[in-house]
Design an enzyme around this catalytic site. Structure first.
Site, short mmCIF file in Angstrom:
data_model
loop_
_atom_site.label_atom_id
_atom_site.label_comp_id
_atom_site.label_asym_id
_atom_site.label_seq_id
_atom_site.Cartn_x
_atom_site.Cartn_y
_atom_site.Cartn_z
N GLN A 75 -24.40 -2.42 6.89
CA GLN A 75 -25.02 -2.21 8.21
C GLN A 75 -24.38 -3.12 9.26
O GLN A 75 -24.09 -2.69 10.38
CB GLN A 75 -26.52 -2.50 8.13
N CYS A 130 16.74 -5.98 -11.44
CA CYS A 130 17.37 -6.75 -10.35
C CYS A 130 17.66 -8.18 -10.79
O CYS A 130 18.61 -8.41 -11.54
CB CYS A 130 16.48 -6.67 -9.11
N GLY A 150 13.10 -11.27 -8.75
CA GLY A 150 12.66 -12.57 -8.24
C GLY A 150 13.70 -13.24 -7.37
O GLY A 150 14.82 -12.74 -7.19
N GLY A 187 16.20 -9.80 -12.94
CA GLY A 187 16.10 -9.74 -14.41
C GLY A 187 17.41 -9.27 -15.03
O GLY A 187 17.80 -9.73 -16.11
N ASP A 227 0.83 -1.21 0.00
CA ASP A 227 0.00 0.00 0.00
C ASP A 227 0.86 1.27 0.00
O ASP A 227 0.43 2.31 -0.48
CB ASP A 227 -0.94 0.03 1.21
N HIS A 231 15.74 -0.93 -8.33
CA HIS A 231 14.31 -1.01 -8.65
C HIS A 231 13.76 0.39 -8.91
O HIS A 231 13.17 1.00 -8.00
CB HIS A 231 13.53 -1.61 -7.46
N THR A 282 -27.45 -3.01 1.10
CA THR A 282 -26.69 -2.30 2.14
C THR A 282 -26.54 -3.11 3.42
O THR A 282 -25.88 -2.66 4.36
CB THR A 282 -27.37 -0.96 2.50
N LYS A 312 -30.45 4.64 2.94
CA LYS A 312 -30.49 3.54 3.91
C LYS A 312 -29.22 3.51 4.76
O LYS A 312 -29.28 3.36 5.97
CB LYS A 312 -30.60 2.20 3.16
N GLU A 327 11.20 1.30 -10.29
CA GLU A 327 9.73 1.37 -10.19
C GLU A 327 9.27 1.92 -8.85
O GLU A 327 8.18 2.48 -8.75
CB GLU A 327 9.08 -0.01 -10.43
N1 GLN Z 1 17.41 -12.80 -5.82
C1 GLN Z 1 18.22 -11.75 -6.31
C2 GLN Z 1 19.12 -11.17 -5.23
O1 GLN Z 1 18.89 -11.36 -4.07
C3 GLN Z 1 17.41 -10.64 -6.92
C4 GLN Z 1 16.49 -9.97 -5.97
C5 GLN Z 1 15.49 -9.09 -6.65
O2 GLN Z 1 15.15 -9.28 -7.82
N2 GLN Z 1 14.95 -8.13 -5.92
O3 GLN Z 1 20.07 -10.49 -5.53
#
Ligand code: GLN
Length: 562
Positions: free
Chosen positions: A209, A402, A375, A404, A88, A528, A205, A240, A530
């Site tokens: 309630q 990362c 990952g 990737g 979040d 990262h 609703t 309501k 993003e």
């Molecule tokens: N598993 C990999 C590492 O620990 C990549 C981690 C990730 O993609 N955030 O370096």
């Protein structure tokens, strides 16, 4: 603690989880930003994990990484690093463009750990430690300390889970006490599901309630009720809810399905929620500033009216739920929207490439670009490496994040350098060519929670690279979450074959990004980006990625016409 100025808006959920309480909370905070007030956010997670860092993304969605690492000291002599927080917070940062501190994510794990360790140290000598008052006092202390640190005008506190969950009880009790202690300075917003029953053609609703009854039984009367439903609430449903839940009609607000989530603050504003909450909290600026409002409307329109689209393939391991990659999905959307484009993401379970290699060509030749996801572990990894190989051999626009990026390097070593068995030691610890291996400082680490290299670090970009071109500067700060890295010894060999190190850490020794000179735009970043992408301000790397993908699409289109 001096928090005399700060107003508190508590947001609870009813009926079901997963109805978008995070987006509602961020949108409420945005209403205060429209009035020029400073805001901060707290998320309470009633689970017993200290932080979500060890949670599986399929089970719990993405783990978000903050700019700063917080030294959490539950009691004298104990400390843990925390930078990993609930997803979040990604929503909050994307909506509000404010960096959130990790201590704004309060978990039951943290609260109980603090109280129990302090008991052992003797801080409560002679006392029986109980949920009330000891746990509730700790919750109040944590909430007030967030207010004291940033001194925001308004602190929006989202309570995870739904009212009625056993785990959430101490938090609701703490909120009840705070409301009593701070008259006129708190508001309680309850977000509930209002289902539409086809057979009778009505919005129902009753669940609302019941969940309001559950709140009332804990001594909490909501000030505002937000009804999550497919369409806007009917007048009858609103009447309501108002009558049976004791909330003024004007404080019953619709939260309908929207194509663009960033539009929700505008939908709330239009229903008068901003004015209602501001007046309730005794704040003087009840009207929104038209400049701020129209700026946001302009941002929302970018998402609503794209002129074309880019198709992105995302081969990866977790392809079950949108939430596992939410920051990446949103970063792609931000970047595309600011170029006048929409994004279609094709999630591909990379283990399928392993079973059927022909599938890869079929899937990847159709898309405009490939994003290789972050990952951990080994499932689907060979398929991900094959996707990187495909990008290298077919000059496909490619971004590796990362893991990737690490797998891009593995593919480069295997198929360009000819080191057939090159691998990351995370997947194959006994590979003869460990081209990706643990960071030196990670070799001694045994505990799993909060021990990765986390938070924002300074990154140096090399002039003349695609990455430098994207950022337009030589020093940036980006967020990290990893244990492994690309090994310099192998990079030296790769440089002769066209690999470029486009970013390093401050020492110049740790590789933070690579790219491939003979390809149009193949980039891998260890960080990262993003996590710093905002609805109103896309990440430069993602923007450059989308730009190249679109250029490529146009070239292909033109070539097809000839
Ligand atoms: N598993 C990999 C590492 O620990 C990549 C981690 C990730 O993609 N955030 O370096």
């Amino acid at each position: 603690m001096s928090v005399r100025r700060t107003r508190f808006v508590f947001v609870t959920g009813g009926v079901l989880s997963g109805i978008g309480k995070g987006v509602v909370s961020a949108s409420i905070a945005k209403l205060f930003q429209f009035r020029g007030y400073s805001v901060d956010m707290v998320k309470i997670d009633p689970y017993l994990n200290v932080d979500p860092g060890t949670l599986n993304p399929i089970e719990h969605g993405e783990v978000f990484v903050c700019e700063h690492v917080w030294k959490f000291e539950p009691a004298r002599g104990f400390s843990f690093n925390i930078a990993e927080v609930d997803q979040d917070f990604g929503t909050y940062e994307r909506f509000l463009d404010v960096n959130m501190h990790p201590s704004n994510n309060i978990t039951s794990g943290q609260v109980f750990l603090s109280v129990i360790l302090r008991e052992r140290l003797g801080e409560y000598l002679g006392k029986t430690i109980q949920v009330i008052p000891h746990i509730t006092d700790e919750v109040k202390r944590r909430l007030l300390s967030v207010a004291a640190r940033g001194k925001p005008d308004v602190l929006v506190v989202e309570v995870g889970g739904t009212v009625g969950d056993i785990e959430a009880m101490p938090y609701l009790e703490a909120i009840r006490q705070l409301r009593l202690e701070m008259p006129g300075r708190t508001a309680l917003v309850h977000v509930t599901l209002v289902p539409y029953l086809e057979t009778v053609g009505q919005q129902k609703t009753k669940p609302t309630q019941h969940s309001v009854r559950a709140l009332q039984s804990m001594g909490l009367q909501p000030d505002v009720i937000i009804g999550r439903s497919k369409d806007r609430l009917s007048d009858e449903a609103r009447r309501k809810i108002s009558l049976y839940c004791s909330v003024p009609l004007e404080a019953v607000i619709s939260d309908p399905n929207l194509d663009v989530v960033y539009e929700l603050p505008l939908v709330f504003e239009e229903q008068g929620l901003g004015r209602y909450l501001t007046e309730l909290l005794g704040l003087s600026r009840a009207g929104a500033e038209s400049k701020l409002l129209s700026e946001w409307r302009r941002v929302v329109d970018l998402y609503k009216y794209p002129r074309d689209e880019v198709v992105v393939a995302m081969p990866g391991k977790y392809t079950m739920i949108y939430d596992s990659y939410i920051s990446i999905n949103e970063a792609l959307r931000h970047a595309a929207a600011h170029l006048g484009l929409g994004v279609r993401i094709r999630y591909i379970d990379s283990s399928k490439f392993e079973e059927d290699p022909g599938l890869m060509d079929e899937e990847l030749s159709r898309v405009d670009c490939i994003l290789l996801t972050p990952g951990f572990g080994s499932r689907g990894v060979e398929g991900m490496i094959d996707a990187a190989r495909y990008a290298l051999e077919n000059d496909k626009v490619f971004l590796g994040i990362c893991f990737g990026a690490q797998l891009l390097f593995v593919a480069f070593c295997r198929y360009v350098l000819g080191l057939k068995s090159a691998h990351t030691t995370e997947v194959n610890p006994s590979t003869p060519h460990p081209v990706v291996d643990l960071l030196p400082e990670q070799k001694r680490v045994e505990m799993k929670g909060g021990t990765m290299r986390l938070g924002a670090h300074k990154v140096h970009l090399k002039h003349g690279t695609r990455l430098y071109e994207a950022y337009g500067t030589s020093t940036i700060w980006e967020r990290f979450r990893h244990r492994y890295h690309i090994i310099g010894r192998y990079v030296e060999k790769a440089l002769e074959k066209g690999l470029v190190v486009s970013a390093t850490d401050e020492s110049g020794r740790i590789v933070n990004a690579i790219e491939v000179s003979q390809c149009r735009w193949v980039v891998g970043v260890q960080f990262h980006p993003e996590f710093k992408s905002r609805a109103s301000r896309p990440s430069p790397v993602y923007r450059a990625f989308m730009e190249s993908a679109y250029e490529c699409k146009m070239l292909r289109k033109r070539a097809a016409k000839l």
